[in-house]
Design a protein around this motif. Structure first.
Motif, PDB file in Angstrom:
ATOM      1  N   GLY A 135      42.798 -11.029   1.125  1.00  0.00           N
ATOM      2  CA  GLY A 135      43.123 -11.374  -0.263  1.00  0.00           C
ATOM      3  C   GLY A 135      44.349 -10.624  -0.758  1.00  0.00           C
ATOM      4  N   ILE A 136      44.401  -9.334  -0.472  1.00  0.00           N
ATOM      5  CA  ILE A 136      45.520  -8.565  -1.013  1.00  0.00           C
ATOM      6  C   ILE A 136      46.801  -8.828  -0.213  1.00  0.00           C
ATOM      7  CG2 ILE A 136      44.141  -6.777  -2.110  1.00  0.00           C
ATOM      8  CD1 ILE A 136      44.561  -4.974   0.189  1.00  0.00           C
ATOM      9  N   SER A 137      46.659  -9.212   1.069  1.00  0.00           N
ATOM     10  CA  SER A 137      47.870  -9.508   1.840  1.00  0.00           C
ATOM     11  C   SER A 137      48.507 -10.804   1.338  1.00  0.00           C
ATOM     12  CB  SER A 137      47.555  -9.614   3.331  1.00  0.00           C
ATOM     13  OG  SER A 137      46.780 -10.758   3.576  1.00  0.00           O
ATOM     14  N   LYS A 145      51.980  -0.185  -3.746  1.00  0.00           N
ATOM     15  CA  LYS A 145      50.593  -0.309  -4.226  1.00  0.00           C
ATOM     16  C   LYS A 145      49.725  -0.855  -3.097  1.00  0.00           C
ATOM     17  CE  LYS A 145      47.379  -0.916  -7.564  1.00  0.00           C
ATOM     18  NZ  LYS A 145      46.968  -0.190  -8.723  1.00  0.00           N
ATOM     19  N   LEU A 146      50.284  -1.815  -2.351  1.00  0.00           N
ATOM     20  CA  LEU A 146      49.558  -2.439  -1.244  1.00  0.00           C
ATOM     21  C   LEU A 146      49.192  -1.368  -0.214  1.00  0.00           C
ATOM     22  CD1 LEU A 146      48.777  -5.273  -0.071  1.00  0.00           C
ATOM     23  CD2 LEU A 146      50.908  -5.203   1.170  1.00  0.00           C
ATOM     24  N   ILE A 171      37.316  -0.460  -5.212  1.00  0.00           N
ATOM     25  CA  ILE A 171      38.704  -0.812  -4.869  1.00  0.00           C
ATOM     26  C   ILE A 171      38.988  -2.226  -5.360  1.00  0.00           C
ATOM     27  CG2 ILE A 171      40.310  -1.285  -2.973  1.00  0.00           C
ATOM     28  CD1 ILE A 171      38.771   0.884  -1.351  1.00  0.00           C
ATOM     29  N   ALA A 172      38.031  -3.102  -5.161  1.00  0.00           N
ATOM     30  CA  ALA A 172      38.229  -4.515  -5.526  1.00  0.00           C
ATOM     31  C   ALA A 172      38.293  -4.713  -7.036  1.00  0.00           C
ATOM     32  CB  ALA A 172      37.096  -5.364  -4.950  1.00  0.00           C
ATOM     33  N   ARG A 173      37.816  -3.735  -7.790  1.00  0.00           N
ATOM     34  CA  ARG A 173      37.816  -3.871  -9.257  1.00  0.00           C
ATOM     35  C   ARG A 173      39.207  -3.614  -9.843  1.00  0.00           C
ATOM     36  NH1 ARG A 173      32.288  -0.942 -10.348  1.00  0.00           N
ATOM     37  NH2 ARG A 173      30.904  -2.741 -10.184  1.00  0.00           N
ATOM     38  N   ASP A 174      40.070  -3.039  -9.043  1.00  0.00           N
ATOM     39  CA  ASP A 174      41.439  -2.778  -9.510  1.00  0.00           C
ATOM     40  C   ASP A 174      42.044  -4.090 -10.011  1.00  0.00           C
ATOM     41  OD1 ASP A 174      44.422  -2.642  -9.235  1.00  0.00           O
ATOM     42  OD2 ASP A 174      43.957  -0.596  -8.607  1.00  0.00           O
ATOM     43  N   GLU A 175      42.672  -4.000 -11.175  1.00  0.00           N
ATOM     44  CA  GLU A 175      43.202  -5.221 -11.813  1.00  0.00           C
ATOM     45  C   GLU A 175      44.121  -6.014 -10.899  1.00  0.00           C
ATOM     46  OE1 GLU A 175      44.431  -4.158 -15.846  1.00  0.00           O
ATOM     47  OE2 GLU A 175      45.603  -6.025 -15.775  1.00  0.00           O
ATOM     48  N   SER A 176      44.921  -5.308 -10.127  1.00  0.00           N
ATOM     49  CA  SER A 176      45.898  -6.005  -9.290  1.00  0.00           C
ATOM     50  C   SER A 176      45.236  -6.686  -8.088  1.00  0.00           C
ATOM     51  CB  SER A 176      46.976  -5.034  -8.811  1.00  0.00           C
ATOM     52  OG  SER A 176      46.367  -3.910  -8.235  1.00  0.00           O
TER      53      SER A 176
END
Lengths: 274, 280
Positions: A135-137, A145-146, A171-176
């Motif tokens: 998801g973050i990639s 940040k990544l 970690i997943a709760r981070d807005e970004s």
């Protein structure tokens, strides 16, 4: 037959001026009065149907087995009819049914966040970790940040404990990060990076059960019913001797799985996913 | 790009290992360039793997190895050792020496590996031990990896009751197989939790029960049937218990649409029941 058998007597009274058909199905549970909790409850072992004349009073004797192996066998203990039935439609093994939770029971902590990612961490933590990285990639988070987020994830050495799972959820709760781990992204993840139908449908089944269990939302209900149908088809397939019938059942199950996958983004519409 | 070799030593050969490892590789994109082949280490069946990794990191690598281990062991295949090494020729040269240590301890072995001591804090957390100058050992430590089933302290409040309502369903909406991990609060009775948690099922109808069977089934599934003697007492100590939903307990509610069902007839006062005796 496994279990301890005994009889239950009950007096039925037709309280109306019309003939009444009364059914007491197999599996109906009759419990001892609360003053006699140490005695076994009774599970009716076959179907009964009676026709009572207007205002008739009749005593009947019913065959039963004990529901609680380790409690005392009742002898003339006063009982109460319950609204519950034991799920013994396809088994005679009463004690197996009453002594262990059903296979596939999902354990949940009351504080579990009712977000789809939290449900995935709870039911399939390893896959949740991979999904998070995926998801973050695919997101637009800036590189520094990544790197920071990836390092945080990599520092989680094991996902066996609830503490470690909570770290991942945090970690997943981070807005970004949060918008990259919705149901529609999960669908993409399954399409791009997974490929074992049995394993994937099992993962989704547990996830949807967790989500539906916590929200009881109609949108999740239909997916839950579909995922149960897939499980049933795969179980039927295991016992099917004919190859062409096996292949047919697999095809139906796979089609239902694809429907679930395509409909997964629906879960983003449930308010709590925001 | 870094190259890392590792060999998984098994207690017996098994054809499924290849596909199991392939599946784990699929889940770990960092290690997508990993070759697998069957081999032997001394007299033991083994799987030799070579991974090419762009940004190698020991913590990620150990997670990858632990996943392989847990996926293989789920199929009831035992792994006795995992050896991480640099050069296969040197590994085979030292087989006879290594086997002496491998027979005593079970875990990860790092042989002739140039360790990056900048990651010393990671190596400390995994209990890395030096056995010889070029041989390090990390125990599998499966006991520490056991699932930590943390039960949460929970009060039998209205919120708790609403939560339980959702998981238990109704006669028309099916229950979901969920177990709620709770720790009771000292000074509260088990009965309070049952009454709150299963309130929609244990209705205050004079002729219909459910409380007793729920209490006894719950306790027997939690292997705590002895608590049946104390269910209504305010307990001094907390108890850890899984509050299972009806579905989990293999219980269903009577079909509301069945007009002939004795339960529905009793609810509608069309049939009266009395003198119920168990064990006649």
């Amino acid at each position: 037959m496994e279990g301890y058998s005994f009889n239950v007597s009950i007096t039925l009274e037709n309280n109306t001026s019309k003939e009444q058909t009364v059914s007491i199905p197999r599996g109906t549970i009759i419990e001892p009065e609360s003053t006699h909790l140490s005695y076994q409850s009774a599970i009716i072992s076959r179907d009964y149907i009676f026709k009572l004349n207007p205002y008739e009073i009749r005593s009947v004797i019913l065959d039963a087995e004990c529901w609680n192996r380790q409690l005392s066998p009742p002898k003339q203990v006063s009982g109460k009819l319950t609204t519950l039935k034991g799920d013994i439609k396809k088994t005679t093994r009463i004690w197996d049914t009453s002594s262990k939770p059903i296979k596939g029971t999902i354990h949940v902590n009351p504080s579990q966040d009712a977000h789809i990612f939290s449900a995935l961490v709870n039911t399939s933590p390893d896959i949740a970790m991979d999904f998070l990285k995926f998801g973050i990639s695919e997101s637009e988070i800036n590189e520094s940040k990544l790197d920071m987020i990836i390092t945080e994830i990599d520092n989680i050495s094991s996902l066996k404990s609830q503490t470690e799972k909570n770290k991942l959820i945090q970690i997943a709760r981070d807005e970004s990060v949060h918008k990259s781990i919705k149901a529609r992204e999960l669908r993409k993840f399954f399409i791009k990076h997974r490929g074992d139908f049995e394993q994937d449908s099992n993962t989704l089944q547990k996830l949807i059960a967790n989500v539906y269990g916590l929200t009881s939302h109609k949108l999740a209900q239909r997916l839950y019913e579909l995922s149960n149908e897939v499980t049933e088809l795969m179980n039927d397939r295991k016992f099917e001797p004919e190859d062409n019938k096996k292949a047919e059942l697999l095809k139906i199950a796979q089609n239902k799985y694809l429907t679930i996958l395509d409909s997964l983004p629906i879960l983003d519409e449930i308010e709590w996913t925001e | 790009m870094s190259k890392i070799n590792f060999q998984i030593i098994l207690d017996r050969p098994d054809d499924r290992i290849y596909s199991i490892i392939k599946q784990v590789i699929k889940l770990n994109r960092d290690f997508s360039e990993t070759s697998i082949e069957y081999t032997h280490f001394y007299d033991y069946p083994a799987i030799n793997c070579v991974s090419y990794v762009t940004n190698f990191s020991w913590p990620i690598f150990f997670i990858f190895l632990k996943r392989i281990k847990s996926h293989i062991e789920e199929k009831e295949i035992k792994i006795s050792q995992i050896i991480i090494y640099e050069d296969s020729e040197i590994l085979y040269e030292f087989q006879n020496i290594l086997i002496r240590y491998l027979s005593e301890l079970h875990g990860f072995w790092l042989f002739n590996i140039d360790l990056n001591y900048e990651q010393i804090s990671f190596f400390e957390t995994i209990e890395l031990q030096r056995i010889k100058s070029n041989l390090f050992y990390v125990p599998f430590n499966d006991e520490n990896d056991k699932e930590d089933d943390e039960f949460e302290k929970t009060y039998p409040t209205e919120n708790f009751a609403n939560y339980c309502k959702r998981i238990n369903g109704t006669a028309k909406r099916q229950s979901v197989p969920i177990g709620l991990r709770i720790m009771t609060v000292p000074g509260r009775s088990l009965n309070e939790y049952i009454s709150n948690g299963y309130s929609t099922i244990i209705k205050n109808q004079e002729n219909l029960g459910g409380r007793s069977v729920i209490i006894t089934t719950l306790l027997q599934m939690n292997e705590q049937l002895q608590l049946v003697n104390h269910y209504s007492e305010k307990l001094d100590q907390s108890i850890k218990i899984n509050l299972y939903s009806l579905k989990s307990m293999n219980l269903v509610q009577a079909d509301e649409d069945d007009e002939t069902s004795v339960v529905n007839l009793v609810k509608n006062n069309k049939i009266l029941i009395s003198n119920i005796k168990l064990g006649v």
